[in-house]
Design a protein around this motif. Structure first.
Motif, PDB file in Angstrom:
ATOM      1  N   GLU A  78     -12.472 -68.819 -83.203  1.00 35.10           N
ATOM      2  CA  GLU A  78     -12.511 -69.621 -81.984  1.00 35.10           C
ATOM      3  C   GLU A  78     -12.924 -71.059 -82.286  1.00 35.10           C
ATOM      4  O   GLU A  78     -12.364 -72.013 -81.729  1.00 35.10           O
ATOM      5  CB  GLU A  78     -13.480 -68.998 -80.984  1.00 35.10           C
ATOM      6  CG  GLU A  78     -13.535 -69.715 -79.647  1.00 35.10           C
ATOM      7  CD  GLU A  78     -14.508 -69.074 -78.677  1.00 35.10           C
ATOM      8  OE1 GLU A  78     -14.948 -69.777 -77.746  1.00 35.10           O
ATOM      9  OE2 GLU A  78     -14.821 -67.886 -78.854  1.00 35.10           O
ATOM     10  N   LYS A  79     -13.885 -71.220 -83.188  1.00 33.58           N
ATOM     11  CA  LYS A  79     -14.326 -72.571 -83.557  1.00 33.58           C
ATOM     12  C   LYS A  79     -13.200 -73.332 -84.244  1.00 33.58           C
ATOM     13  O   LYS A  79     -13.037 -74.546 -84.037  1.00 33.58           O
ATOM     14  CB  LYS A  79     -15.545 -72.491 -84.470  1.00 33.58           C
ATOM     15  CG  LYS A  79     -16.074 -73.859 -84.944  1.00 33.58           C
ATOM     16  CD  LYS A  79     -16.556 -74.712 -83.783  1.00 33.58           C
ATOM     17  CE  LYS A  79     -16.991 -76.102 -84.247  1.00 33.58           C
ATOM     18  NZ  LYS A  79     -18.189 -76.069 -85.119  1.00 33.58           N
ATOM     19  N   ALA A  80     -12.403 -72.633 -85.048  1.00 39.45           N
ATOM     20  CA  ALA A  80     -11.268 -73.281 -85.715  1.00 39.45           C
ATOM     21  C   ALA A  80     -10.293 -73.837 -84.680  1.00 39.45           C
ATOM     22  O   ALA A  80      -9.801 -74.968 -84.807  1.00 39.45           O
ATOM     23  CB  ALA A  80     -10.561 -72.291 -86.637  1.00 39.45           C
ATOM     24  N   ALA A  81     -10.009 -73.046 -83.643  1.00 39.42           N
ATOM     25  CA  ALA A  81      -9.092 -73.493 -82.595  1.00 39.42           C
ATOM     26  C   ALA A  81      -9.663 -74.677 -81.835  1.00 39.42           C
ATOM     27  O   ALA A  81      -8.952 -75.654 -81.542  1.00 39.42           O
ATOM     28  CB  ALA A  81      -8.797 -72.344 -81.648  1.00 39.42           C
ATOM     29  N   GLN A  82     -10.948 -74.633 -81.528  1.00 41.37           N
ATOM     30  CA  GLN A  82     -11.595 -75.742 -80.822  1.00 41.37           C
ATOM     31  C   GLN A  82     -11.576 -77.012 -81.664  1.00 41.37           C
ATOM     32  O   GLN A  82     -11.357 -78.113 -81.151  1.00 41.37           O
ATOM     33  CB  GLN A  82     -13.028 -75.368 -80.467  1.00 41.37           C
ATOM     34  CG  GLN A  82     -13.153 -74.318 -79.378  1.00 41.37           C
ATOM     35  CD  GLN A  82     -14.596 -74.057 -78.994  1.00 41.37           C
ATOM     36  OE1 GLN A  82     -15.515 -74.750 -79.443  1.00 41.37           O
ATOM     37  NE2 GLN A  82     -14.817 -73.056 -78.175  1.00 41.37           N
TER      38      GLN A  82
END
Length: 226
Positions: A78-82
């Motif tokens: 999720e952090k990668a996408a953000q």
């Protein structure tokens, strides 16, 4: 194309435009994977799938580019996408907050042009090689430990990981013994990304049926042909 003007001359304008049409799946969003995703996104790869069921903890802060003190306990995928939303909002990013397993392997990988191995488990890597071969998708392998790393481009049928890990008794790599400083994943990830770009654009020489071994302590770079 102003965003990508510093790519020009290294890549042509036509090649830059082609990058938006490709889909790349990164398995693992930690040390290697975070840097891989960062570089692919900045290059303008059109669709990146980020796969990782883990969350950040304090031990990740020394080397994982996606980690920070605010993100402790947060999903790595999720952090990668953000992160990509604020780095390059014109690309598409899919986050899969799950570990890569036999159950989700085919669904996760199908439809991608290239898959990047940023795992730290040998069994999962061998599964990844098997499924990529089944789906006829090239796999860019990378592994790190201490001052050392290795990179290989595995085309369907090459079975390169069988050679690399044929004598391994443990499911974990030697990074568990040697650790990983900040510079090792950054360096090996950059080599993986360059292999992705060369493969997608049909340029240069890729490491098929070869393994590049990197010893940064002694500045040794050896390519072994299989």
């Amino acid at each position: 194309m102003n965003r990508y003007k510093r790519n020009m001359n290294t890549l042509t304008e036509e090649e830059n435009k082609k990058l938006k049409d490709f889909k790349v799946c990164v398995i693992g969003c930690g040390g290697l994977g975070g840097y891989v995703i960062e570089m692919l996104g900045r290059l303008g790869i059109g669709h990146i799938t980020c796969v990782d069921g883990d969350v950040f903890d304090e031990s990740n802060l020394n080397r994982q580019i996606l980690s920070d003190e605010i993100s402790l306990g947060m999903s790595k995928a999720e952090k990668a996408a953000q992160r990509m939303k604020i780095v390059n909002s014109i690309i598409e990013v899919t986050s899969i907050d799950e570990m890569f397993t036999e159950i989700n392997a085919v669904e996760t990988l199908e439809g991608n042009h290239v898959v990047v191995d940023a795992l730290d488990c040998i069994e999962s890597r061998l599964l990844l090689q098997n499924v990529c071969e089944e789906l006829k998708i090239p796999l860019i392998h990378g592994a790190i430990a201490g001052w050392y790393g290795q990179v290989s481009t595995i085309l369907p049928g090459d079975r390169t990981l069988d050679f690399i890990y044929s004598r391994k008794k443990s499911s974990r790599g030697v990074e568990q013994e040697l650790g990983n400083p900040s510079f090792t994943p950054a360096h090996i990830a950059s080599l993986q990304v360059s292999e992705v770009v060369k493969l997608l654009l049909g340029r240069g020489e890729v490491l098929t049926k070869k393994i590049m071994f990197i010893d940064m302590l002694n500045n040794d770079y050896d390519i072994i042909e299989l």
